[in-house]
Write a protein that holds these residues in place. Structure first.
Motif, PDB file in Angstrom:
ATOM      1  N   GLY A 191     -15.178  90.259 -66.666  1.00  0.00           N
ATOM      2  CA  GLY A 191     -15.706  91.158 -65.833  1.00  0.00           C
ATOM      3  C   GLY A 191     -16.492  92.435 -66.471  1.00  0.00           C
ATOM      4  O   GLY A 191     -17.387  92.859 -66.183  1.00  0.00           O
ATOM      5  N   ALA A 192     -15.729  92.768 -67.790  1.00  0.00           N
ATOM      6  CA  ALA A 192     -16.358  93.748 -68.388  1.00  0.00           C
ATOM      7  C   ALA A 192     -17.622  93.558 -68.886  1.00  0.00           C
ATOM      8  O   ALA A 192     -18.535  94.401 -68.843  1.00  0.00           O
ATOM      9  CB  ALA A 192     -15.456  94.000 -69.645  1.00  0.00           C
ATOM     10  N   LYS A 193     -17.931  92.135 -69.635  1.00  0.00           N
ATOM     11  CA  LYS A 193     -19.100  91.844 -69.712  1.00  0.00           C
ATOM     12  C   LYS A 193     -20.327  92.126 -68.874  1.00  0.00           C
ATOM     13  O   LYS A 193     -21.371  92.306 -68.855  1.00  0.00           O
ATOM     14  CB  LYS A 193     -19.287  90.772 -70.634  1.00  0.00           C
ATOM     15  CG  LYS A 193     -20.617  90.286 -71.135  1.00  0.00           C
ATOM     16  CD  LYS A 193     -20.561  88.782 -71.819  1.00  0.00           C
ATOM     17  CE  LYS A 193     -21.856  88.528 -72.242  1.00  0.00           C
ATOM     18  NZ  LYS A 193     -21.743  87.018 -72.956  1.00  0.00           N
ATOM     19  N   TYR A 194     -19.867  91.232 -67.659  1.00  0.00           N
ATOM     20  CA  TYR A 194     -20.701  91.246 -66.560  1.00  0.00           C
ATOM     21  C   TYR A 194     -21.318  92.704 -66.016  1.00  0.00           C
ATOM     22  O   TYR A 194     -22.426  93.134 -65.725  1.00  0.00           O
ATOM     23  CB  TYR A 194     -19.982  90.587 -65.328  1.00  0.00           C
ATOM     24  CG  TYR A 194     -20.608  90.534 -63.801  1.00  0.00           C
ATOM     25  CD1 TYR A 194     -21.653  89.469 -63.985  1.00  0.00           C
ATOM     26  CD2 TYR A 194     -20.782  91.416 -63.110  1.00  0.00           C
ATOM     27  CE1 TYR A 194     -22.513  89.209 -62.723  1.00  0.00           C
ATOM     28  CE2 TYR A 194     -21.707  91.420 -61.974  1.00  0.00           C
ATOM     29  CZ  TYR A 194     -22.348  89.950 -61.871  1.00  0.00           C
ATOM     30  OH  TYR A 194     -23.235  90.190 -60.825  1.00  0.00           O
ATOM     31  N   ILE A 195     -20.233  93.881 -65.868  1.00  0.00           N
ATOM     32  CA  ILE A 195     -20.480  95.247 -65.354  1.00  0.00           C
ATOM     33  C   ILE A 195     -21.518  95.687 -66.376  1.00  0.00           C
ATOM     34  O   ILE A 195     -22.436  96.542 -66.070  1.00  0.00           O
ATOM     35  CB  ILE A 195     -19.260  95.751 -65.244  1.00  0.00           C
ATOM     36  CG1 ILE A 195     -18.700  94.979 -64.141  1.00  0.00           C
ATOM     37  CG2 ILE A 195     -19.816  97.112 -65.073  1.00  0.00           C
ATOM     38  CD1 ILE A 195     -17.081  95.690 -63.988  1.00  0.00           C
TER      39      ILE A 195
END
Length: 235
Positions: A191-195
């Motif tokens: 999720g960190a990369k997505y955000i």
């Protein structure tokens, strides 16, 4: 200038999650530490609640604060991060501090281990991950499996909410401090990369190495609480 801050826990969580944060909030701020329906109650209480009620409760509490204060901040964990994202697009929110937002959900062996130890009351007192899970679990214990019959529905609602809220991440423009644990047992660290790829430049993403959904290393606590001090002082 009147200021309020809303704290909101995650699914099967507890307001106890925010004790360390609340101690740092200025005394002249209004503090609301939300208890979502069915939490701090019995297994049946939780099963009889619903995502619709939790979202309405969050909305109503935030509306009260935005109607009566010049500035309102949100601090949320897990599921309530989803509500925060959606509501920040509709209500006047100054900034958000979001902990382990579930961009995607997952189930890991460590999660199953913690759940089984807590359920059967065989907690390894030397395992800080299980200790944290037990301390921040917001539902009464119950050995009758029939009392959990409505629980799957609550989690299916959560999975649907995750998918629904994810598409709004790119629309959030207010300052948002986001923390994602690299070893989270319940939400995917990707999720960190997505955000970073889809979120606005005002979204500051920090990864907490070696930490989980509820368990934070000493280094993670130092980072998060240090940033939280800045979060409130700089405003």
């Amino acid at each position: 200038m009147s200021t309020a801050i809303l704290f909101a826990h995650g699914i099967v969580g507890t307001p106890k999650h925010f004790e360390k944060y609340i101690k740092l909030v200025p005394e002249d701020w209004t503090v609301v530490n939300l208890v979502l329906k069915g939490h701090l109650g019995t297994v049946k209480d939780f099963g009889n609640a619903s995502m619709k009620e939790w979202k309405a409760q969050f909305h109503d509490e935030l509306k009260k604060l935005t109607d009566t204060h010049d500035r309102v901040f949100i601090v949320a964990h897990s599921m309530s991060c989803l509500f925060s994202i959606e509501e920040s697009l509709e209500q006047k929110v100054e900034a958000m501090f979001l902990l382990n937002i579930p961009v995607w959900a997952r189930v890991t062996p460590r999660l199953l281990k913690s759940v089984s130890q807590i359920y059967f009351n065989r907690v390894n007192e030397s395992d800080p991950w299980v200790i944290a899970a037990r301390e921040l679990y917001g539902i009464g214990m119950d050995r009758n499996l029939l009392h959990y019959i409505k629980w799957p529905s609550r989690y299916f609602e959560l999975f649907s909410e995750i998918s629904y809220a994810r598409k709004f991440i790119s629309e959030v423009k207010i300052p948002s401090y986001i923390y994602i644990s690299t070893k989270d047992e319940m939400t995917s660290p990707r999720g960190a990369k997505y955000i970073r790829e889809h979120g606005h430049e005002n979204m500051k993403v920090t990864e907490l190495e070696g930490s989980g959904h509820l368990y934070f290393t000493d280094e993670a606590w130092e980072t998060v609480l240090g940033d939280f001090r800045k979060f409130i002082i700089e405003r």
